[in-house]
Design a protein around this motif. Structure first.
Motif, PDB file in Angstrom:
ATOM      1  N   SER A 135       9.456 -21.559  17.941  1.00 52.83           N
ATOM      2  CA  SER A 135       8.906 -20.620  18.922  1.00 52.83           C
ATOM      3  C   SER A 135       8.536 -19.316  18.227  1.00 52.83           C
ATOM      4  CB  SER A 135       9.894 -20.388  20.070  1.00 52.83           C
ATOM      5  OG  SER A 135      11.137 -19.957  19.564  1.00 52.83           O
ATOM      6  N   PHE A 136       9.194 -19.003  17.101  1.00 50.92           N
ATOM      7  CA  PHE A 136       8.917 -17.780  16.340  1.00 50.92           C
ATOM      8  C   PHE A 136       8.844 -16.576  17.280  1.00 50.92           C
ATOM      9  CE2 PHE A 136       7.002 -21.336  13.881  1.00 50.92           C
ATOM     10  CZ  PHE A 136       7.958 -21.356  12.876  1.00 50.92           C
ATOM     11  N   ASN A 137       9.954 -16.367  17.953  1.00 46.82           N
ATOM     12  CA  ASN A 137      10.052 -15.391  19.047  1.00 46.82           C
ATOM     13  C   ASN A 137      11.127 -14.334  18.757  1.00 46.82           C
ATOM     14  OD1 ASN A 137       9.464 -14.420  21.677  1.00 46.82           O
ATOM     15  ND2 ASN A 137      11.208 -15.526  22.518  1.00 46.82           N
ATOM     16  N   PRO A 138      10.954 -13.496  17.707  1.00 48.65           N
ATOM     17  CA  PRO A 138       9.820 -13.347  16.801  1.00 48.65           C
ATOM     18  C   PRO A 138      10.059 -14.071  15.471  1.00 48.65           C
ATOM     19  CG  PRO A 138      11.262 -11.463  16.525  1.00 48.65           C
ATOM     20  CD  PRO A 138      11.904 -12.359  17.562  1.00 48.65           C
ATOM     21  N   ILE A 139       8.980 -14.185  14.697  1.00 48.13           N
ATOM     22  CA  ILE A 139       9.110 -14.670  13.322  1.00 48.13           C
ATOM     23  C   ILE A 139       9.849 -13.588  12.533  1.00 48.13           C
ATOM     24  CG2 ILE A 139       6.824 -13.752  12.653  1.00 48.13           C
ATOM     25  CD1 ILE A 139       6.602 -16.252  10.792  1.00 48.13           C
ATOM     26  N   HIS A 140      10.724 -14.001  11.615  1.00 53.13           N
ATOM     27  CA  HIS A 140      11.493 -13.010  10.838  1.00 53.13           C
ATOM     28  C   HIS A 140      11.515 -13.405   9.366  1.00 53.13           C
ATOM     29  CE1 HIS A 140      14.766 -15.908  10.955  1.00 53.13           C
ATOM     30  NE2 HIS A 140      14.769 -15.893  12.278  1.00 53.13           N
ATOM     31  N   ILE A 141      12.142 -12.578   8.550  1.00 48.27           N
ATOM     32  CA  ILE A 141      12.116 -12.823   7.107  1.00 48.27           C
ATOM     33  C   ILE A 141      12.816 -14.124   6.734  1.00 48.27           C
ATOM     34  CG2 ILE A 141      11.814 -10.409   6.452  1.00 48.27           C
ATOM     35  CD1 ILE A 141      14.880 -10.505   5.667  1.00 48.27           C
ATOM     36  N   GLY A 142      13.779 -14.578   7.526  1.00 51.56           N
ATOM     37  CA  GLY A 142      14.434 -15.854   7.251  1.00 51.56           C
ATOM     38  C   GLY A 142      13.447 -17.003   7.291  1.00 51.56           C
ATOM     39  N   HIS A 143      12.563 -17.006   8.293  1.00 45.70           N
ATOM     40  CA  HIS A 143      11.525 -18.034   8.389  1.00 45.70           C
ATOM     41  C   HIS A 143      10.627 -18.012   7.146  1.00 45.70           C
ATOM     42  CE1 HIS A 143      11.956 -17.352  12.952  1.00 45.70           C
ATOM     43  NE2 HIS A 143      12.483 -18.542  12.700  1.00 45.70           N
ATOM     44  N   LEU A 144      10.229 -16.801   6.740  1.00 46.97           N
ATOM     45  CA  LEU A 144       9.335 -16.661   5.589  1.00 46.97           C
ATOM     46  C   LEU A 144      10.010 -17.087   4.290  1.00 46.97           C
ATOM     47  CD1 LEU A 144       7.595 -13.257   6.382  1.00 46.97           C
ATOM     48  CD2 LEU A 144       6.595 -15.539   6.506  1.00 46.97           C
ATOM     49  N   ILE A 145      11.274 -16.730   4.127  1.00 48.46           N
ATOM     50  CA  ILE A 145      12.005 -17.088   2.907  1.00 48.46           C
ATOM     51  C   ILE A 145      12.089 -18.609   2.775  1.00 48.46           C
ATOM     52  CG2 ILE A 145      14.297 -17.059   1.825  1.00 48.46           C
ATOM     53  CD1 ILE A 145      14.522 -14.117   2.907  1.00 48.46           C
ATOM     54  N   ILE A 146      12.434 -19.291   3.862  1.00 42.93           N
ATOM     55  CA  ILE A 146      12.549 -20.757   3.823  1.00 42.93           C
ATOM     56  C   ILE A 146      11.180 -21.395   3.558  1.00 42.93           C
ATOM     57  CG2 ILE A 146      12.984 -22.794   5.265  1.00 42.93           C
ATOM     58  CD1 ILE A 146      15.285 -21.039   6.540  1.00 42.93           C
ATOM     59  N   ALA A 147      10.160 -20.966   4.287  1.00 38.67           N
ATOM     60  CA  ALA A 147       8.815 -21.547   4.120  1.00 38.67           C
ATOM     61  C   ALA A 147       8.281 -21.299   2.714  1.00 38.67           C
ATOM     62  CB  ALA A 147       7.868 -20.974   5.163  1.00 38.67           C
ATOM     63  N   ASN A 148       8.433 -20.080   2.222  1.00 37.93           N
ATOM     64  CA  ASN A 148       7.938 -19.767   0.887  1.00 37.93           C
ATOM     65  C   ASN A 148       8.703 -20.550  -0.176  1.00 37.93           C
ATOM     66  OD1 ASN A 148       6.090 -17.994  -0.738  1.00 37.93           O
ATOM     67  ND2 ASN A 148       8.062 -17.465  -1.649  1.00 37.93           N
ATOM     68  N   HIS A 149      10.017 -20.704   0.011  1.00 35.66           N
ATOM     69  CA  HIS A 149      10.822 -21.479  -0.923  1.00 35.66           C
ATOM     70  C   HIS A 149      10.297 -22.918  -1.008  1.00 35.66           C
ATOM     71  CE1 HIS A 149      14.448 -22.545  -3.204  1.00 35.66           C
ATOM     72  NE2 HIS A 149      14.375 -23.687  -2.553  1.00 35.66           N
ATOM     73  N   LEU A 150      10.016 -23.509   0.141  1.00 39.82           N
ATOM     74  CA  LEU A 150       9.487 -24.882   0.164  1.00 39.82           C
ATOM     75  C   LEU A 150       8.094 -24.954  -0.462  1.00 39.82           C
ATOM     76  CD1 LEU A 150      10.882 -25.871   3.601  1.00 39.82           C
ATOM     77  CD2 LEU A 150      11.132 -27.262   1.564  1.00 39.82           C
ATOM     78  N   ALA A 151       7.262 -23.958  -0.179  1.00 42.42           N
ATOM     79  CA  ALA A 151       5.904 -23.944  -0.733  1.00 42.42           C
ATOM     80  C   ALA A 151       5.937 -23.843  -2.255  1.00 42.42           C
ATOM     81  CB  ALA A 151       5.099 -22.796  -0.140  1.00 42.42           C
TER      82      ALA A 151
END
Length: 192
Positions: A9-25
């Protein structure tokens, strides 16, 4: 191209979401990560959910400086309630040259066997699981499945619910959000 789908839902999106996504990327065979903004999760209360396009805008703001991270509104026009298996089928039909994989927290894997047609998802897609602190035990047949990959991503103890509550209580949560997302929330007076 192999694309990891990070639903939320990203309600809101936060740095945790970005850290995990960037790590996977950066540390897996996934070429891109799409943040799939879900219109409404049947397991969550809708009352505190911001409008779909406001949440999409926050994901856009949060990912604009990352080449491998992108927002996706793919579920906005699919019939509701929507199920992941339907979204995956739609994406595969729309983008036949791409390979789609799921990204989920370890806590979600524990209930994955309850998802609609979970076996169809497993037959056709890989799942990348990032760690979360949880007491539940993952079913063994899922832990050892050839299409389920445990990722040694950082464990993030940040929750959107806690962020919303902190904003409501006039707490400073600026360090938990990308700067432009914080500014957007503050300008729009969200969660107050």
């Amino acid at each position: 191209m192999k694309i990891g789908l990070y639903f939320g839902s990203f309600n809101p999106i936060h740095i945790g979401h970005l850290i995990i996504a960037n790590h996977l990327a950066e540390n897996s065979d996934l070429d891109k990560i799409w943040f799939v903004v879900t219109p409404h999760n049947p397991f969550k209360k809708k009352s505190s959910l911001l409008d779909n396009y406001q949440r999409l805008e926050m994901v856009h703001l949060a990912t604009e400086e990352y080449d491998k991270l992108e927002p996706s509104d793919i579920e906005f026009n699919l019939p509701q309630p929507n199920y992941t298996v339907n979204t995956l089928a739609y994406l595969q039909e729309k983008h036949p040259k791409h390979e789609f994989a799921l990204i989920m927290g370890e806590d979600n894997l524990k209930s994955f066997h309850k998802w609609k047609n979970y076996n169809v998802i497993l037959e056709n897609h890989h799942i990348y699981v990032y760690p979360r602190i949880s007491d539940n035990i993952t079913p063994k047949h899922l832990l050892n499945h050839e299409k389920i990959h445990s990722v040694k991503a950082p464990i993030m103890q940040i929750s959107s619910t806690d962020i919303r509550n902190a904003i409501k209580n006039s707490k400073n949560i600026k360090p938990l959000l990308p700067t432009n997302v914080w500014k957007y929330l503050d300008d729009m007076n969200f969660y107050r």
